[in-house]
Design an enzyme around this catalytic site. Structure first.
Site, PDB file in Angstrom:
ATOM      1  N   SER A  14       0.807  -1.223   0.000  1.00  0.00           N
ATOM      2  CA  SER A  14       0.000   0.000   0.000  1.00  0.00           C
ATOM      3  C   SER A  14       0.842   1.277   0.000  1.00  0.00           C
ATOM      4  O   SER A  14       0.334   2.346  -0.324  1.00  0.00           O
ATOM      5  CB  SER A  14      -0.949   0.020   1.207  1.00  0.00           C
ATOM      6  OG  SER A  14      -0.232  -0.104   2.422  1.00  0.00           O
ATOM      7  N   GLY A  16       5.266   2.924  -0.059  1.00  0.00           N
ATOM      8  CA  GLY A  16       6.697   2.688  -0.117  1.00  0.00           C
ATOM      9  C   GLY A  16       7.432   3.834   0.538  1.00  0.00           C
ATOM     10  O   GLY A  16       6.889   4.927   0.702  1.00  0.00           O
ATOM     11  N   ARG A  17       8.674   3.573   0.941  1.00  0.00           N
ATOM     12  CA  ARG A  17       9.473   4.663   1.512  1.00  0.00           C
ATOM     13  C   ARG A  17      10.948   4.400   1.264  1.00  0.00           C
ATOM     14  O   ARG A  17      11.371   3.257   1.095  1.00  0.00           O
ATOM     15  CB  ARG A  17       9.223   4.837   3.010  1.00  0.00           C
ATOM     16  CG  ARG A  17       9.390   3.601   3.851  1.00  0.00           C
ATOM     17  CD  ARG A  17       8.057   2.919   4.075  1.00  0.00           C
ATOM     18  NE  ARG A  17       8.180   1.715   4.878  1.00  0.00           N
ATOM     19  CZ  ARG A  17       8.053   1.690   6.171  1.00  0.00           C
ATOM     20  NH1 ARG A  17       7.879   2.814   6.839  1.00  0.00           N
ATOM     21  NH2 ARG A  17       8.120   0.541   6.818  1.00  0.00           N
ATOM     22  N   HIS A 236      12.455 -10.260   0.786  1.00  0.00           N
ATOM     23  CA  HIS A 236      11.046 -10.383   1.170  1.00  0.00           C
ATOM     24  C   HIS A 236      10.866  -9.578   2.450  1.00  0.00           C
ATOM     25  O   HIS A 236      11.592  -9.791   3.422  1.00  0.00           O
ATOM     26  CB  HIS A 236      10.659 -11.843   1.394  1.00  0.00           C
ATOM     27  CG  HIS A 236       9.207 -12.021   1.681  1.00  0.00           C
ATOM     28  ND1 HIS A 236       8.741 -12.914   2.618  1.00  0.00           N
ATOM     29  CD2 HIS A 236       8.116 -11.402   1.181  1.00  0.00           C
ATOM     30  CE1 HIS A 236       7.419 -12.843   2.665  1.00  0.00           C
ATOM     31  NE2 HIS A 236       7.020 -11.931   1.802  1.00  0.00           N
ATOM     32  N   ASP A 237       9.921  -8.645   2.456  1.00  0.00           N
ATOM     33  CA  ASP A 237       9.833  -7.710   3.586  1.00  0.00           C
ATOM     34  C   ASP A 237       9.664  -8.414   4.927  1.00  0.00           C
ATOM     35  O   ASP A 237      10.183  -7.950   5.950  1.00  0.00           O
ATOM     36  CB  ASP A 237       8.733  -6.669   3.363  1.00  0.00           C
ATOM     37  CG  ASP A 237       7.381  -7.255   2.991  1.00  0.00           C
ATOM     38  OD1 ASP A 237       7.203  -8.485   3.064  1.00  0.00           O
ATOM     39  OD2 ASP A 237       6.487  -6.467   2.609  1.00  0.00           O
ATOM     40  N   ASN A 296       0.409 -17.271   7.144  1.00  0.00           N
ATOM     41  CA  ASN A 296      -0.134 -15.979   6.710  1.00  0.00           C
ATOM     42  C   ASN A 296      -1.521 -15.741   7.292  1.00  0.00           C
ATOM     43  O   ASN A 296      -2.343 -16.648   7.341  1.00  0.00           O
ATOM     44  CB  ASN A 296      -0.243 -15.930   5.186  1.00  0.00           C
ATOM     45  CG  ASN A 296       1.043 -15.536   4.510  1.00  0.00           C
ATOM     46  OD1 ASN A 296       2.100 -16.047   4.855  1.00  0.00           O
ATOM     47  ND2 ASN A 296       0.969 -14.652   3.542  1.00  0.00           N
ATOM     48  N   GLN A 304      -7.787  -1.594   6.585  1.00  0.00           N
ATOM     49  CA  GLN A 304      -7.388  -0.608   5.580  1.00  0.00           C
ATOM     50  C   GLN A 304      -8.489  -0.387   4.555  1.00  0.00           C
ATOM     51  O   GLN A 304      -8.775   0.750   4.162  1.00  0.00           O
ATOM     52  CB  GLN A 304      -6.093  -1.062   4.894  1.00  0.00           C
ATOM     53  CG  GLN A 304      -4.874  -1.019   5.794  1.00  0.00           C
ATOM     54  CD  GLN A 304      -3.689  -1.766   5.203  1.00  0.00           C
ATOM     55  OE1 GLN A 304      -3.789  -2.354   4.123  1.00  0.00           O
ATOM     56  NE2 GLN A 304      -2.573  -1.758   5.908  1.00  0.00           N
TER      57      GLN A 304
END
Length: 489
Positions: A14, A16-17, A236-237, A296, A304
């Protein structure tokens, strides 16, 4: 050198930074500063839900240029993103089409084909990865069957973080932790599985052998002309988030809380037993040969969507209203696949409650209460599954990521799970990204060394379980799989 400056590009589903880290090796202090933040959202292209990949690249480059324009000498760059999605390239290395999101419905009905044609136990024996309908294996099958003309143009397939690294350096890489999310990597060889890949219709020549985190992919040349190494971090985050989770000991579990919630534990061995298969446990790759044994959960995605649909902008006020409501009046299974990407999330939640003969949440606070209570109870259910799998109970749960700022949900989680919860750090994915960069620069010895740095530099908030809470009394009654079609079934 006393100071190191590393840049982490952290892309979520959703937002990015681009974050700048400053590490003082003498005093082992680590600080983060946000340089650039941008939106990441789906767009419709030719009937598919796609990512605006060019806009994302533009924002990444803008963030990097902002750092360089401050006169800061960057020591390295690392990129992490969500898993399973990929970008296709032709023989000239040019993009073929836009990357389709895992939330697109093109994979509907694909996974059942694999279960019949290959066999569920055989897929799990080879990959050790949980069954999710949007895993890359099913996306590629959908691609080759539904778009043969597009497929004919493909020479390479890069996962999202590898694509952005390629765009910065001109070098292709297939990073291991993210590659394992595809359900196409053989758990015994750490290479692409020939049988699984052949079933997709994709060519093995599209992929290079997965490489473990810590190698330098190539250099990005900044506007000032300096060559800056781009490091293959745990891309992978969630893999990065786990690296930054200050796990105290083997009795600690983690929960990476964001759009997705991923609950699990770190292990030196994979769990691929019949029990693990029945529980749909995944064994994703981690740093230093460790496995992320996890499951998961559809996480804060539900919230959200409700916030967006109902145009709610004051989240703290909503949480305060939610906390005043009685617990467990409205319960759903957040992992029901009806919540993957419905047209109207709050209507879908209301329908789920109605279909199970419960009161129907109407107000914003009631919808939020439904989501928070249901998530906490599902966390408890899955933590119990994980404890049974390894044969030992957990004594502590570390919640990291953006969701760890939700004090109400943290307390509900502690109450439902019946164990102490430690919340923080918030920027876990970014920190884990930085951690691998610092190890590659020989500033830190290993993951455990980095976790000591995290513990010393970032405050954690403790939540003690209340066994007399309303939600604790509902744990035994909550059976999420009884009346719903599980996302991960």
């Amino acid at each position: 050198m006393t100071f190191r400056h590393c840049v982490a590009v952290d892309l979520g589903a959703s937002s990015g930074r681009v974050m700048l880290a400053r590490y003082d090796s003498k005093h082992r202090t680590l600080t983060l500063r946000e340089i650039h933040r941008f939106v990441n959202c789906l767009q419709k292209t030719d009937g598919f839900d796609t990512w605006d990949i060019d806009s994302l690249e533009k924002d990444i480059r803008l963030g990097l240029k902002k750092v360089c324009n401050e006169g800061i000498l960057i020591d390295s760059i690392g990129i992490d993103t969500w898993g399973v999605d990929y970008v296709l390239l032709d023989k000239q290395g040019q993009r073929v089409g836009l990357p389709v999101s895992y939330r697109d419905n093109r994979t509907t009905g694909i996974m059942p084909q694999a279960l019949v044609q290959i066999g569920k136990s055989e897929i799990y024996r080879r990959s050790g990865i949980q069954f999710l309908p949007f895993n890359t294996i099913y996306q590629l099958r959908a691609l080759t069957k539904q778009q043969p003309e597009l497929t004919a143009q493909v020479a390479h397939a890069l996962l999202m973080p590898d694509y952005f690294s390629y765009r910065l350096t001109g070098e292709m890489n297939w990073e291991y932790t993210n590659a394992t999310t595809t359900q196409l990597v053989n758990i015994n060889t750490d290479d692409w599985d020939d049988t699984l890949l052949a079933w997709t219709g994709a060519k093995k020549s599209w992929f290079g052998r997965p490489s473990h985190p810590g190698n330098v992919i190539g250099d990005w040349i900044c506007p000032q002309g300096n060559r800056i190494p781009v490091v293959a971090v745990a891309s992978h985050d969630t893999a990065s988030a786990v690296i930054a989770s200050p796990l105290a000991n083997k009795h600690s579990a983690y929960l990476s809380s964001g759009t997705w919630s991923l609950m699990g534990f770190e292990s030196k061995k994979p769990y691929t037993t019949d029990e693990a298969l029945a529980a749909n446990i995944t064994n994703e790759g981690g740093a230093e040969g460790r496995y992320r044994v996890l499951k998961n959960i559809m996480g804060l995605w539900l919230l959200q969507r409700v916030l967006k649909e109902r145009r709610i902008t004051d989240l703290p006020a909503l949480i305060a209203q939610t906390e005043a409501l009685p617990a467990c009046r409205f319960l759903i299974n957040p992992n029901d696949d009806r919540f993957i990407n419905p047209d109207d999330m709050h209507a879908e939640i209301q329908a789920a409650c109605r279909e199970t003969d419960q009161p129907v949440p109407v107000s914003d606070a009631e919808l939020a209460r439904c989501i928070f209570d249901s998530l906490a109870l599902l966390y408890a259910d899955i933590l119990h599954e994980l404890a049974n799998l390894r044969g030992e109970k957990f004594t502590q749960l570390h919640i990291v990521g953006g969701g760890c700022q939700n004090a109400l949900l943290n307390q509900l989680c502690a109450d439902a799970c019946g164990i102490r919860v430690m919340a923080g750090p918030v920027e876990a994915s970014t920190l884990g990204n930085i951690g691998i960069q610092l190890m590659t620069l020989d500033e830190l010895n290993n993951v455990d060394d980095f976790r000591q740095v995290v513990s010393a530099n970032y405050d954690l908030t403790t939540y003690i379980p209340n066994p007399d809470s309303e939600i604790a009394r509902h744990v035994a009654q909550f059976q999420p799989k009884r009346q719903t079609k599980e996302l991960c079934a």
